[in-house]
Design an enzyme around this catalytic site. Structure first.
Site, short mmCIF file in Angstrom:
data_model
loop_
_atom_site.label_atom_id
_atom_site.label_comp_id
_atom_site.label_asym_id
_atom_site.label_seq_id
_atom_site.Cartn_x
_atom_site.Cartn_y
_atom_site.Cartn_z
CE LYS A 193 -3.70 -0.35 2.19
NZ LYS A 193 -4.94 -0.56 3.03
NE ARG B 61 -7.15 2.88 4.30
CZ ARG B 61 -7.58 4.16 4.21
NH1 ARG B 61 -6.62 5.14 4.40
NH2 ARG B 61 -8.86 4.31 4.12
N GLY C 243 -6.63 -10.28 7.59
CA GLY C 243 -6.28 -10.95 9.04
C GLY C 243 -5.47 -10.06 9.93
CG MET D 37 -5.63 -3.02 13.09
SD MET D 37 -5.06 -1.26 13.71
CE MET D 37 -4.79 -0.53 12.15
NE ARG E 9 -5.74 -4.32 -3.18
CZ ARG E 9 -6.33 -4.69 -1.84
NH1 ARG E 9 -5.43 -5.20 -1.17
NH2 ARG E 9 -7.45 -4.70 -1.45
CG HIS F 14 -13.54 -11.53 4.52
ND1 HIS F 14 -13.98 -12.85 4.79
CD2 HIS F 14 -12.41 -11.38 4.85
CE1 HIS F 14 -12.75 -13.41 5.03
NE2 HIS F 14 -11.95 -12.39 5.32
CD GLU G 98 8.45 -47.21 -9.67
OE1 GLU G 98 7.81 -46.60 -9.09
OE2 GLU G 98 8.34 -48.38 -10.09
CB SER H 133 9.35 -43.09 -16.69
OG SER H 133 8.18 -42.11 -16.42
CB CYS I 171 5.26 -41.13 -14.65
SG CYS I 171 5.98 -42.69 -14.17
CE1 TYR J 90 7.32 -39.21 -19.62
CE2 TYR J 90 8.85 -39.26 -21.35
CZ TYR J 90 8.28 -39.76 -20.29
OH TYR J 90 8.26 -41.29 -20.04
C1 PEP Z 1 5.80 -43.79 -8.73
O1 PEP Z 1 6.08 -44.69 -8.18
O2 PEP Z 1 5.93 -42.54 -8.93
C2 PEP Z 1 4.53 -44.13 -9.82
C3 PEP Z 1 4.34 -43.39 -10.79
O3 PEP Z 1 4.26 -45.25 -9.75
P1 PEP Z 1 2.82 -45.79 -8.66
O4 PEP Z 1 2.31 -44.57 -8.23
O5 PEP Z 1 1.97 -46.56 -9.56
O6 PEP Z 1 3.43 -46.59 -7.87
MG MG Z 2 5.81 -46.62 -8.35
#
Ligand code: PEP
Ligand code: MG
Length: 892
Positions: A26, A96, A105, A107, A352, A468, A758, A777, A844, A864
């Protein structure tokens, strides 16, 4: 000497917009507006460094602060021609808070400070309007007592209501000067009774009381909670703004209001807002009176019979339009402005970057880029990827039957159904118990933040589009209907009633935040789609993005959704999800329960055509795009029945004794299934399972390739690998199946075989594994679990204390733990690439759809990310921002 105080006013300022950290949002913007020559009442900002000093030094002030404040007060006095505390010509001020990020939240505001029994008479004389003077004084006593002295508002309300009842008044505007004067006396008595000492008459004492209250509120529970939710460090501190008063309550030519340079709900380019004639700022926010529209267009749209500002104050309106143009051009973004009109003169009190819905954010960013105000890249960087979530949720099917209970204001778009609850604590408790609720309140206050978070949507019966509830819900991306005045809420009875219908706590309603409708029961919803500005911005994002975005999907519906949302392939098809459907589960169980390989093969041969048909469908939907299919991963016992009833049923359908089933269950039971007989280990023990799956994949690829005319290039992924030897054994099975299918069909399918990374050992041996694996992956769900030694299924019970105590910055199952798991990813990437330069790398785990994690993946150089279908647009935008090196969530 440290400069603790920065003045502004009369077309210049000691600060500027860039000094936000020191002056707060402000303060920095008040300085900037002064520098722009806009009409800003003169004032000064006490810096955030004073707040930090205050808490570092046992809540005391730096020694030279007092002198600097006195000097700043006389600067303001010189510009206004008044003197603070003067009995004849008093300077009155507002106080203010103003942190770097706006923080409900804390004053908020004390207006009319400097008034006392003597100065109020001077104000009455100078304004020629005693009623105005006493009204201002009673407002000051109420506000100051509430926010500085801690006396609750309702005490004053009660005194006021009693007075009104006695006199037969219904509106505050019915009260005369004498009425207010009498009330002031009662208010002062009330304060003295509550506090044991009189209301402070000394303006200096009032000022320092208010300053102390602002700094004190930095550490109140609501502010702390808000900072926690929004990752704002306590070390930032707040500034205090002290500004000469201008009065919106000086009669019919005075007013106060808020306005946005573009519609914060839809993004439409139009001056949008609300104002109240003859009122002070808190009246607009508190929803005590229903505000009027700024433009004629909005008035007509809302069907209001009260004049718009455009009609009632055409000159002021023209000035506001002029200023809004200047501000938007200057800040290059939509502005949220507060203003007061004092006897026909417009004063700007705040500007703002305005909070907006995701829908509005997209439209504003795209239009600003099209107007040439910002670049397309800036537009891409302006959208918080996580906020897109708001647009990726269902809306009410226009053909659905709507049992409309009431219509309020469309305060925050989207639709939601849930059980009615009337308190925030209840909302939170219900959410914890896994129930969906709509929080129904007369109005909300900062104390309701936790309940608003927990609720699917918010419904209030009082308050406008800037109340609010409306502002906070929009910020949270929650549907909200505000000001549904026809609904009567009875907190004591825990009911809401409207038009003869009474709903009790626990009954279901639906709110439509896009139309303002409140509906009985739950209503059919529609899936969202990408179109308009959303699609345009996504197109811009795609142009700058380096990483591809794929989806985790196995059902045809998920795959179609993913493709509609722009997925560029499937990064993870969890084949086990295909094992539960219809008849398959019977054959799966038969396979698991078989005594020997021959028995297993017999069952697998029944599964083969079903699995093949699934893959044909998936390849067809994803035609032309890569599809990664993972071999069976979970422990086998997950497929077996567990309750006695289920065991009896399955035993009879498989023509087998329940005892045998129980025995097999016991054999497969594992103490620690996540670290047990799962992943590649299944294929090592039962290669025939991998064989069947590989055959199904290749046969489906041949079939779908023929049908679509596009060759399918499947990517087969082996889960939970820790050694090259495991990989090679299963790879051999896959290769021989590929050869067999090629021989049988005469079609050679191109394919790749890769692995999930993993397990920490796989990370360390990534170089060796990459000799065989064509892609990695990162399964960051399991990698997080195995690297941290924290069960992904049980983390909930204790992880909260880790994030609360700052041991972990965020939940590592939501956002990649960059220091630990992230380093593992870097190591595997480096070792993998050393051996196989062009190894394809993706992710993934759930993190693939988390904007911060996506950004990290860019720095690792992945090819990716793969995420759930609904997060594909979020990942596309996050990947674009990562490529631009911009802030993943740049919109403060
Ligand atoms: C993971 O372990 O990140 C994965 C994609 O496999 P899942 O969640 O099926 O174990
Ligand atoms: Mg897994």
């Amino acid at each position: 000497m440290t400069k603790w105080v920065y003045t502004f006013g009369d077309g210049k300022a000691e600060g500027e917009a860039g000094m936000r950290n020191l002056l707060g949002g402000k303060g920095a913007n008040l300085a900037e507006m002064s520098n722009l020559g806009l009409p800003v009442p003169p004032g000064f900002t006490i810096t955030t460094e004073v707040c930090t000093y205050f808490y570092d030094h046992g809540q005391s002030y730096p020694q030279d602060l007092k002198d600097q404040v006195t000097e700043a007060l006389s600067f303001v006095g010189r510009l206004t021609g008044r003197t603070f505390g003067d009995r004849d010509n008093p300077l009155l001020v507002s106080v203010r808070s103003g942190a770097r990020a706006s923080m409900p939240g804390m004053m908020d505001t004390v207006l009319n400070l400097g008034l006392n029994d003597v100065t109020v008479e001077a104000l009455a004389r100078s304004s020629g309007d005693p009623r105005f003077a006493y009204d201002s004084y009673r407002r000051f006593i109420t506000m100051y007592s509430n926010v500085v002295l801690g006396i609750e508002h309702h005490h004053f309300e009660q005194v006021l209501d009693e007075h009104k009842d006695r006199k037969g008044y219904s509106l505050d505007t019915d009260l005369s000067a004498d009425d207010w004067k009498a009330l002031i006396g009662r208010y002062k008595t009330l304060v003295e009774k509550e506090l044991g000492k009189p209301f402070p008459q000394d303006p200096q004492e009032q000022l320092w009381g208010a300053v102390g209250a602002v700094f004190g509120s930095w550490m109140n529970n609501r502010a702390i909670k808000y900072r926690e939710l929004h990752n704002i460090p306590a070390s930032w501190g707040t500034a205090v703004n002290v500004q000469a008063m201008v009065f919106g309550n000086m009669g019919e030519t005075s007013a106060t209001g808020v306005a946005f340079t573009r519609n914060p709900s839809t993004g439409e380019k139009e001056l949008y807002g609300e104002f109240l004639i003859n009122a002070q700022g808190e009246d607009v926010v508190a929803g005590i009176r229903t505000p009027q529209d700024i433009t004629e267009k909005a008035r007509i749209a809302s069907g209001s019979d009260k004049p718009s500002m455009e009609a009632a104050m055409p000159e002021v309106y023209a000035e506001l339009v002029r200023i809004y143009g200047i501000l938007e051009k200057h800040y290059r973004d939509m502005q949220d402005m507060e203003f007061t009109v004092e006897r026909g003169k417009l004063w700007m009190l705040q500007t703002r970057n305005g909070k907006r819905t995701a829908k509005a954010a997209l439209r504003i960013a795209v239009e600003l880029a099209n107007e040439g105000v910002i670049t397309q890249e800036e537009a891409v960087n302006r959208i918080d990827p996580a906020s897109l979530d708001q647009l990726l949720h269902p809306t009410i099917d226009p053909n659905a039957e709507r049992r409309i209970l009431a219509t309020g204001l469309p305060a925050s778009p989207g639709a939601a159904s849930g059980e009615v609850v009337f308190s925030s604590d209840e909302a939170e408790a219900a959410k914890k118990a896994g129930r969906k609720v709509i929080l129904v309140r007369v109005e909300t206050s900062p104390e309701d933040i936790h309940g608003m978070h927990a609720a699917e949507g918010i419904l209030t019966t009082r308050g406008g589009m800037t109340s609010h509830a409306a502002v906070v819900a929009r910020g949270m991306g929650k549907p909200c209907v505000s000001g549904a005045g026809a609904i009567r809420v009875d907190y004591a009875a825990q009911t809401m009633s409207v038009g003869g219908v009474t709903l009790a706590k626990g009954e279901t309603i639906t709110i439509d935040g896009s139309t303002g409708q409140v509906l009985q029961g739950s209503v059919k919803m529609l899936e969202p789609e990408l179109s308009g500005e959303f699609a345009t911005l996504m197109g811009w994002a795609d142009r700058v993005r380096r990483m591809k975005v794929r989806a985790n999907a196995e059902t045809p519906l998920d795959a179609k959704t993913a493709r509609n949302f722009g997925a560029e392939g499937i990064g993870l098809c969890r084949t086990e999800h295909m094992f539960f459907d219809g008849d398959r589960i019977i054959s799966v169980r038969e396979m698991i329960l078989a005594d020997d390989e021959a028995g297993r093969r017999a069952a697998l041969s029944k599964l083969l055509p079903m699995q093949r048909a699934d893959f044909v469908e998936l390849f067809t939907i994803m035609s032309g795009l890569p599809v990664t299919i993972r071999l069976l991963d979970p422990p086998l016992h997950e497929f077996l029945p567990h309750t006695e009833d289920e065991i009896a049923e399955v035993a009879s359908s498989l023509n087998m004794s329940p005892d045998k089933l129980r025995r097999r269950n016991a054999e497969l039971h594992e103490v620690n299934p996540m670290l047990g007989f799962r992943g590649v280990r299944l294929a090592i023990a039962y290669p025939e399972i991998a064989e069947m799956q590989a055959r199904a994949i290749f046969e489906a690829a041949v079939e779908a390739g023929k049908a679509t005319g596009q060759p399918v290039v499947p990517e087969i992924m082996i889960p939970l690998v820790m050694t090259k030897a495991e990989f090679d054994l299963v790879n051999d099975v896959i290769v021989s199946m590929a050869e067999a299918v090629a021989a049988e069909t005469g079609v050679t399918v191109e394919y790749q075989v890769g692995t999930m990374i993993e397990l920490p050992r796989a990370v360390l041996k990534a170089g060796e594994i990459a000799e065989s694996a064509e892609f990695f992956s990162y399964g960051t769900n399991d990698l997080t679990q195995t690297a941290l030694g924290i069960s992904r299924d049980d983390a909930g019970s204790f992880l909260g204390s880790y994030t609360a105590k700052g041991i972990l910055a965020t939940d590592p199952f939501v956002t990649i733990d960059q220091d630990g798991v992230g380093e593992l990813m870097r190591i595997a990437t480096e070792r993998g690439r050393q051996v196989r330069k062009d190894i394809k790398l993706g992710i993934c785990g759930e993190h693939g759809g988390d904007p911060q994690s996506v950004r990290f993946c860019e720095t690792v150089g992945l090819d990716y990310v793969s995420c759930s279908p609904y997060r594909v647009p979020i990942a596309r935008l996050a990947a674009a921002q990562a490529a631009l090196g911009g802030n993943v969530a740049s919109q403060a």
